[in-house]
Design an enzyme around this catalytic site. Structure first.
Site, short mmCIF file in Angstrom:
data_model
loop_
_atom_site.label_atom_id
_atom_site.label_comp_id
_atom_site.label_asym_id
_atom_site.label_seq_id
_atom_site.Cartn_x
_atom_site.Cartn_y
_atom_site.Cartn_z
N HIS A 59 0.84 -1.20 0.00
CA HIS A 59 0.00 0.00 0.00
C HIS A 59 0.87 1.25 0.00
CE1 HIS A 59 -3.39 -2.63 1.68
NE2 HIS A 59 -3.62 -2.38 0.40
N GLU B 57 1.64 3.78 3.20
CA GLU B 57 2.16 3.21 4.44
C GLU B 57 3.68 3.29 4.43
OE1 GLU B 57 0.16 -0.63 4.47
OE2 GLU B 57 -1.78 0.35 4.26
N ARG C 248 -3.56 4.77 -1.70
CA ARG C 248 -3.36 3.41 -1.18
C ARG C 248 -3.04 2.39 -2.29
NH1 ARG C 248 -5.52 -0.36 2.86
NH2 ARG C 248 -6.67 -2.08 1.92
N HIS D 145 2.72 -3.78 6.66
CA HIS D 145 1.78 -2.67 6.42
C HIS D 145 1.82 -1.73 7.61
CE1 HIS D 145 -0.86 -4.41 3.09
NE2 HIS D 145 -0.09 -5.44 3.40
N GLU E 94 1.01 -4.91 11.00
CA GLU E 94 0.53 -3.53 10.92
C GLU E 94 1.36 -2.74 11.92
OE1 GLU E 94 -1.71 -2.28 8.86
OE2 GLU E 94 -2.43 -4.18 8.03
O1 PAY Z 1 -3.52 -8.65 5.40
O2 PAY Z 1 -5.55 -8.82 6.06
C1 PAY Z 1 -4.52 -8.20 5.98
C2 PAY Z 1 -4.37 -6.83 6.60
C3 PAY Z 1 -5.51 -5.94 6.35
C4 PAY Z 1 -5.08 -4.56 5.86
C5 PAY Z 1 -5.88 -4.30 4.60
O3 PAY Z 1 -7.01 -3.85 4.68
O4 PAY Z 1 -5.36 -4.59 3.53
C6 PAY Z 1 -5.29 -3.54 6.95
C7 PAY Z 1 -5.11 -2.08 6.52
C8 PAY Z 1 -3.84 -1.93 5.73
O5 PAY Z 1 -2.73 -1.97 6.24
O6 PAY Z 1 -3.98 -1.77 4.53
C9 PAY Z 1 -5.10 -1.14 7.73
C10 PAY Z 1 -4.94 0.32 7.37
C11 PAY Z 1 -4.95 1.17 8.62
C12 PAY Z 1 -6.07 0.81 6.45
O7 PAY Z 1 -5.79 1.33 5.37
O8 PAY Z 1 -7.22 0.70 6.85
ZN ZN Z 2 -1.83 -1.79 4.07
#
Ligand code: PAY
Ligand code: ZN
Length: 340
Positions: A70, A73, A128, A198, A301
């Site tokens: 992403h 990040e 993102r 992440h 995370e």
């Molecule tokens: O691998 O299941 C996973 C992690 C989930 C992540 C995702 O949604 O892809 C969690 C989010 C991320 O790092 O992209 C959390 C962040 C804070 C967000 O953008 O919501």
């Molecule tokens: Zn992420």
């Protein structure tokens, strides 16, 4: 300089600097580090990964770690670079690192989503996704962490290309996802651990996001007298009333990792499967890696819990990297001891 110009200058610096850093680290550690082509991004930038291998006659197993799936990040690519630097600086003096490097090769991909990362420096700090055009260029970007071939498109995604969690037109529709998935698929019988970094939230997430069913090696600790059942605590309860007792090797190791991490600066990480402690999602790289048979598969995370979120202040970069290093080396060390 006006703000947008300032952003562009920073973007130019970052665009060059990770490539330059890779070349330089490889040149000055040429016995240990090699740089390899992984594929091209949608905007035709080259993705490389670094391989850290101590020369040996033995066939070794692999630990894979990727950063920068992403774009926004930023602490994630920073950690991949920190990790490589620390391993190279300390592999002779740190007995744990010297031990695991005898049996394990480390494959590090510092940024998967290069186009998105550069876009987040130059145009939109909170971008993102990747930068693939959709609907005749009226909307951009697929969420690469919804684009893997693991229950693709089933839960926690959007089919709308303007959404942050657009899962793409099909599993592995994106060149970045495809390049990484094809590479890992080819090597999978040798890969013992998949790590993807992440931010933010301070979690170590285990499989799965797409189902609350336990992962495949969750039974391995049955019969281990030294180890009692672990509990997964349902998110938001604040108590363990809804806890599901479960024996889960990946959880067991993640707990050791989070304890090591906390030992440095007291930072607390929550440990558990994505679907139980965060939310349900599908097509994540972590789920996919475990589904194809990689025994240990984790999403980190990193800091923080939301006060700065993606825009983690620079003075937190080093402490975040230092504590994460302890968690990651704890996982690698455990795997080394288990298999060798
Ligand atoms: O691998 O299941 C996973 C992690 C989930 C992540 C995702 O949604 O892809 C969690 C989010 C991320 O790092 O992209 C959390 C962040 C804070 C967000 O953008 O919501
Ligand atoms: Zn992420």
């Amino acid at each position: 300089l006006s703000y947008p110009l300032g952003m562009t200058a920073a973007g130019l610096r970052c665009r060059k600097s990770i490539y330059q850093w890779m070349t330089q680290i490889q040149k000055s550690n040429s016995k240990l580090v090699t740089q390899h082509y992984l594929g091209k991004t949608i905007e035709n930038r080259t993705m490389y990964y670094l391989q850290i291998s101590q020369p040996s006659d033995k066939t070794k197993k692999i630990i894979w770690m990727d950063c920068g799936i992403h774009a926004r990040e930023w602490i994630s690519p920073a950690f991949c670079q920190w990790f490589v630097k620390e391993i190279l600086q300390n592999y002779k003096s740190d007995p744990r690192i010297s031990r695991f490097l005898k049996n394990l090769d480390l494959y590090i991909l510092p940024v998967l989503n290069i186009d998105g990362y550069i876009y987040s420096w130059e145009k939109d700090r909170l971008w993102r996704k990747n930068r693939s055009p959709h609907m005749n260029g009226t909307c951009y970007g697929t969420d690469l962490n919804r684009n893997f071939n693991s229950s693709w498109g089933s839960i926690g995604v959007s089919y709308n290309c303007s959404s942050e969690i657009f899962c793409g037109s099909g599993p592995e529709s994106e060149p970045e996802t495809r390049a990484m998935a094809q590479f890992i698929e080819r090597k999978k019988s040798d890969i013992l651990c998949y790590l993807t970094i992440h931010s933010y939230g301070q979690y170590i997430l285990t499989p799965y996001g797409s189902t609350t069913k336990p992962p495949s090696n969750s039974e391995e600790l049955v019969g281990d007298k030294n180890f009692g059942p672990l509990k997964i605590i349902a998110k938001g309860t604040g108590t363990d009333d809804n806890a599901v007792p479960i024996l889960d090797l990946q959880m067991h190791v993640a707990k050791k990792a989070s304890a090591a991490l906390m030992g440095k600066y007291g930072t607390r990480y929550e440990v558990g499967s994505t679907s139980l402690i965060l939310y349900s999602n599908s097509g994540s790289s972590r789920d996919w890696a475990h589904m194809i048979g990689i025994p240990f598969s984790y999403t980190f995370e990193l800091r923080d819990k939301g006060s700065h979120g993606f825009v983690l202040p620079p003075d937190q970069i080093q402490p975040t990297c230092e504590e994460t290093m302890l968690a990651v080396t704890t996982i690698i060390d455990y795997i080394d001891q288990k298999y060798f």
